[in-house]
Design a protein around this motif. Structure first.
Motif, PDB file in Angstrom:
ATOM      1  N   LYS A  35       0.842  -1.200   0.000  1.00 22.27           N
ATOM      2  CA  LYS A  35       0.000   0.000   0.000  1.00 22.27           C
ATOM      3  C   LYS A  35       0.876   1.248   0.000  1.00 22.27           C
ATOM      4  CE  LYS A  35      -3.949  -2.035   2.331  1.00 22.27           C
ATOM      5  NZ  LYS A  35      -4.843  -1.945   3.477  1.00 22.27           N
ATOM      6  N   PHE A  36       0.323   2.329  -0.529  1.00 21.24           N
ATOM      7  CA  PHE A  36       1.050   3.603  -0.523  1.00 21.24           C
ATOM      8  C   PHE A  36       0.965   4.219   0.864  1.00 21.24           C
ATOM      9  CE2 PHE A  36      -0.005   2.996  -4.971  1.00 21.24           C
ATOM     10  CZ  PHE A  36       1.244   3.172  -5.546  1.00 21.24           C
ATOM     11  N   LEU A  37       2.104   4.732   1.315  1.00 20.99           N
ATOM     12  CA  LEU A  37       2.195   5.358   2.633  1.00 20.99           C
ATOM     13  C   LEU A  37       2.176   6.874   2.452  1.00 20.99           C
ATOM     14  CD1 LEU A  37       2.640   5.216   5.708  1.00 20.99           C
ATOM     15  CD2 LEU A  37       5.106   5.087   5.229  1.00 20.99           C
ATOM     16  N   PHE A  38       1.082   7.473   2.873  1.00 13.45           N
ATOM     17  CA  PHE A  38       0.916   8.915   2.821  1.00 13.45           C
ATOM     18  C   PHE A  38       1.042   9.473   4.231  1.00 13.45           C
ATOM     19  CE2 PHE A  38      -1.527   7.338  -0.786  1.00 13.45           C
ATOM     20  CZ  PHE A  38      -1.217   8.231  -1.795  1.00 13.45           C
ATOM     21  N   THR A  39       0.988  10.775   4.328  1.00 16.09           N
ATOM     22  CA  THR A  39       0.892  11.438   5.613  1.00 16.09           C
ATOM     23  C   THR A  39      -0.252  12.446   5.521  1.00 16.09           C
ATOM     24  OG1 THR A  39       2.138  12.603   7.326  1.00 16.09           O
ATOM     25  CG2 THR A  39       2.591  13.247   5.057  1.00 16.09           C
ATOM     26  N   MET A  40      -0.865  12.728   6.641  1.00 13.10           N
ATOM     27  CA  MET A  40      -1.956  13.697   6.677  1.00 13.10           C
ATOM     28  C   MET A  40      -1.396  15.018   7.181  1.00 13.10           C
ATOM     29  SD  MET A  40      -5.066  14.607   6.247  1.00 13.10           S
ATOM     30  CE  MET A  40      -6.245  13.276   6.185  1.00 13.10           C
ATOM     31  N   HIS A  41      -1.113  15.931   6.251  1.00 10.86           N
ATOM     32  CA  HIS A  41      -0.602  17.242   6.631  1.00 10.86           C
ATOM     33  C   HIS A  41      -1.710  17.990   7.370  1.00 10.86           C
ATOM     34  CE1 HIS A  41       0.925  21.345   6.300  1.00 10.86           C
ATOM     35  NE2 HIS A  41       2.115  20.782   6.177  1.00 10.86           N
ATOM     36  N   LYS A  42      -1.340  18.699   8.413  1.00 12.30           N
ATOM     37  CA  LYS A  42      -2.336  19.354   9.275  1.00 12.30           C
ATOM     38  C   LYS A  42      -3.154  20.423   8.567  1.00 12.30           C
ATOM     39  CE  LYS A  42      -0.003  18.250  13.564  1.00 12.30           C
ATOM     40  NZ  LYS A  42       0.784  18.715  14.694  1.00 12.30           N
ATOM     41  N   THR A  43      -2.624  21.042   7.523  1.00 12.72           N
ATOM     42  CA  THR A  43      -3.406  22.071   6.822  1.00 12.72           C
ATOM     43  C   THR A  43      -3.683  21.727   5.357  1.00 12.72           C
ATOM     44  OG1 THR A  43      -1.405  23.340   6.322  1.00 12.72           O
ATOM     45  CG2 THR A  43      -2.614  23.943   8.308  1.00 12.72           C
ATOM     46  N   ARG A  44      -2.778  21.025   4.695  1.00  4.90           N
ATOM     47  CA  ARG A  44      -2.937  20.796   3.253  1.00  4.90           C
ATOM     48  C   ARG A  44      -3.732  19.541   2.906  1.00  4.90           C
ATOM     49  NH1 ARG A  44       2.801  22.535   3.050  1.00  4.90           N
ATOM     50  NH2 ARG A  44       3.317  20.323   3.086  1.00  4.90           N
ATOM     51  N   GLU A 107       5.548   3.606  15.383  1.00  2.66           N
ATOM     52  CA  GLU A 107       4.681   4.650  15.916  1.00  2.66           C
ATOM     53  C   GLU A 107       5.543   5.696  16.614  1.00  2.66           C
ATOM     54  OE1 GLU A 107       0.899   5.123  18.921  1.00  2.66           O
ATOM     55  OE2 GLU A 107       1.236   3.197  17.943  1.00  2.66           O
ATOM     56  N   ARG A 108       5.188   6.967  16.423  1.00  2.00           N
ATOM     57  CA  ARG A 108       5.912   8.076  17.043  1.00  2.00           C
ATOM     58  C   ARG A 108       4.938   8.896  17.874  1.00  2.00           C
ATOM     59  NH1 ARG A 108      10.782   9.413  14.541  1.00  2.00           N
ATOM     60  NH2 ARG A 108      10.503  11.610  15.001  1.00  2.00           N
ATOM     61  N   THR A 109       5.466   9.645  18.819  1.00  2.00           N
ATOM     62  CA  THR A 109       4.607  10.517  19.628  1.00  2.00           C
ATOM     63  C   THR A 109       4.384  11.865  18.944  1.00  2.00           C
ATOM     64  OG1 THR A 109       6.525  11.277  20.881  1.00  2.00           O
ATOM     65  CG2 THR A 109       5.254   9.452  21.814  1.00  2.00           C
ATOM     66  N   ASN A 110       5.273  12.234  18.001  1.00  2.00           N
ATOM     67  CA  ASN A 110       5.173  13.521  17.328  1.00  2.00           C
ATOM     68  C   ASN A 110       5.554  13.347  15.861  1.00  2.00           C
ATOM     69  OD1 ASN A 110       5.271  16.143  16.449  1.00  2.00           O
ATOM     70  ND2 ASN A 110       6.757  16.843  17.961  1.00  2.00           N
ATOM     71  N   TYR A 111       4.661  13.738  14.961  1.00  2.00           N
ATOM     72  CA  TYR A 111       4.913  13.666  13.530  1.00  2.00           C
ATOM     73  C   TYR A 111       5.124  15.066  12.934  1.00  2.00           C
ATOM     74  CZ  TYR A 111       3.376   8.812  13.961  1.00  2.00           C
ATOM     75  OH  TYR A 111       3.262   7.489  14.317  1.00  2.00           O
ATOM     76  N   LEU A 112       5.495  16.020  13.800  1.00  4.01           N
ATOM     77  CA  LEU A 112       5.757  17.408  13.419  1.00  4.01           C
ATOM     78  C   LEU A 112       4.540  18.042  12.748  1.00  4.01           C
ATOM     79  CD1 LEU A 112       9.487  17.055  12.379  1.00  4.01           C
ATOM     80  CD2 LEU A 112       8.542  17.697  14.585  1.00  4.01           C
ATOM     81  N   GLU A 113       4.662  18.515  11.503  1.00  2.11           N
ATOM     82  CA  GLU A 113       3.542  19.236  10.886  1.00  2.11           C
ATOM     83  C   GLU A 113       2.473  18.324  10.295  1.00  2.11           C
ATOM     84  OE1 GLU A 113       6.708  18.957   7.620  1.00  2.11           O
ATOM     85  OE2 GLU A 113       6.721  19.399   9.741  1.00  2.11           O
ATOM     86  N   THR A 114       2.577  17.035  10.566  1.00  2.00           N
ATOM     87  CA  THR A 114       1.582  16.099  10.051  1.00  2.00           C
ATOM     88  C   THR A 114       0.906  15.355  11.206  1.00  2.00           C
ATOM     89  OG1 THR A 114       2.863  14.040   9.855  1.00  2.00           O
ATOM     90  CG2 THR A 114       3.194  15.700   8.129  1.00  2.00           C
ATOM     91  N   ASN A 115      -0.173  14.678  10.867  1.00  2.00           N
ATOM     92  CA  ASN A 115      -0.869  13.839  11.841  1.00  2.00           C
ATOM     93  C   ASN A 115      -0.457  12.375  11.729  1.00  2.00           C
ATOM     94  OD1 ASN A 115      -2.397  15.938  13.014  1.00  2.00           O
ATOM     95  ND2 ASN A 115      -3.801  15.890  11.291  1.00  2.00           N
ATOM     96  N   GLY A 116       0.654  12.125  11.051  1.00  2.00           N
ATOM     97  CA  GLY A 116       1.191  10.786  10.972  1.00  2.00           C
ATOM     98  C   GLY A 116       0.821  10.027   9.717  1.00  2.00           C
ATOM     99  N   PRO A 117       1.134   8.718   9.721  1.00  2.00           N
ATOM    100  CA  PRO A 117       1.004   7.900   8.526  1.00  2.00           C
ATOM    101  C   PRO A 117      -0.436   7.527   8.173  1.00  2.00           C
ATOM    102  CG  PRO A 117       1.728   6.557  10.359  1.00  2.00           C
ATOM    103  CD  PRO A 117       1.675   7.970  10.854  1.00  2.00           C
ATOM    104  N   LEU A 118      -0.618   7.290   6.887  1.00  2.00           N
ATOM    105  CA  LEU A 118      -1.903   6.871   6.357  1.00  2.00           C
ATOM    106  C   LEU A 118      -1.619   5.895   5.214  1.00  2.00           C
ATOM    107  CD1 LEU A 118      -4.988   7.381   6.410  1.00  2.00           C
ATOM    108  CD2 LEU A 118      -4.583   9.271   4.812  1.00  2.00           C
ATOM    109  N   LEU A 119      -2.007   4.628   5.367  1.00  2.00           N
ATOM    110  CA  LEU A 119      -1.785   3.607   4.350  1.00  2.00           C
ATOM    111  C   LEU A 119      -3.031   3.460   3.486  1.00  2.00           C
ATOM    112  CD1 LEU A 119       0.012   0.802   6.369  1.00  2.00           C
ATOM    113  CD2 LEU A 119       0.912   1.966   4.351  1.00  2.00           C
ATOM    114  N   LEU A 120      -2.839   3.570   2.167  1.00  2.00           N
ATOM    115  CA  LEU A 120      -3.966   3.461   1.244  1.00  2.00           C
ATOM    116  C   LEU A 120      -3.599   2.606   0.041  1.00  2.00           C
ATOM    117  CD1 LEU A 120      -5.013   7.209   1.289  1.00  2.00           C
ATOM    118  CD2 LEU A 120      -6.225   5.329   2.391  1.00  2.00           C
ATOM    119  N   GLY A 121      -4.484   1.724  -0.322  1.00  2.00           N
ATOM    120  CA  GLY A 121      -4.300   0.905  -1.507  1.00  2.00           C
ATOM    121  C   GLY A 121      -5.080   1.482  -2.667  1.00  2.00           C
TER     122      GLY A 121
END
Length: 160
Positions: A35-44, A107-121
């Protein structure tokens, strides 16, 4: 070579051949367990991990760091996909795009400007056209890059 004008009227040139100098920014198209590993940016919105290089970093080092910071992922190897040049009114910059098979996802406690990983097929070119994705992802140039990345990922046996 692919040239176009983006939605901000910046002139963009994409090359599937690596340029000789280090790029200013990086982007990684990672695959984890098919699956593709994306990240959820907090604003974009949804996008691939990436960002600006820090002082003293190579583009490859920056890509590994951004991948870890924004998703908790580590890749053993990054494969070159494309370089692009954005000639903008506010900033002119280069970006190097890589793809990778993820070896570990922590798993991390802080993903900086993102809300962390998102796996999508699914089919990458269709996924990134959806409205919940960052405007960067829906860009015409990203369609061109996604096609090149999928071809490379298939060639490397990372995608089936």
């Amino acid at each position: 070579m692919y040239r176009y004008q983006d939605e901000f009227r910046n002139q963009v040139t994409i090359s599937l051949k690596a340029q000789t100098k280090e790029a200013d920014d990086c982007l990684v198209i990672p695959v984890y367990q098919g699956k593709f590993l994306f990240t959820m940016h907090k604003t974009r919105g949804i996008e691939f991990p990436g960002g600006k290089g820090e002082h003293g970093e190579t583009t490859l080092m920056a890509a590994h760091r951004e991948l870890l910071e924004e998703t908790g992922a580590r890749a053993e190897e990054l494969y070159f996909v494309a370089d692009y040049l954005v000639e903008g009114k506010e900033r002119t910059f280069t970006k190097r795009v890589f793809c990778a098979e993820i070896a570990t996802l922590e798993e991390r406690t802080n993903y900086l400007e993102t809300n962390g990983p998102l796996l999508l097929g699914g089919e990458l070119q269709k996924l990134i056209r959806q409205p919940e994705y960052s405007f960067f992802m829906r860009d015409a140039g990203m369609q061109f890059i996604a096609e090149a990345a999928v071809s490379l990922l298939l060639e490397k046996g990372i995608l089936e």
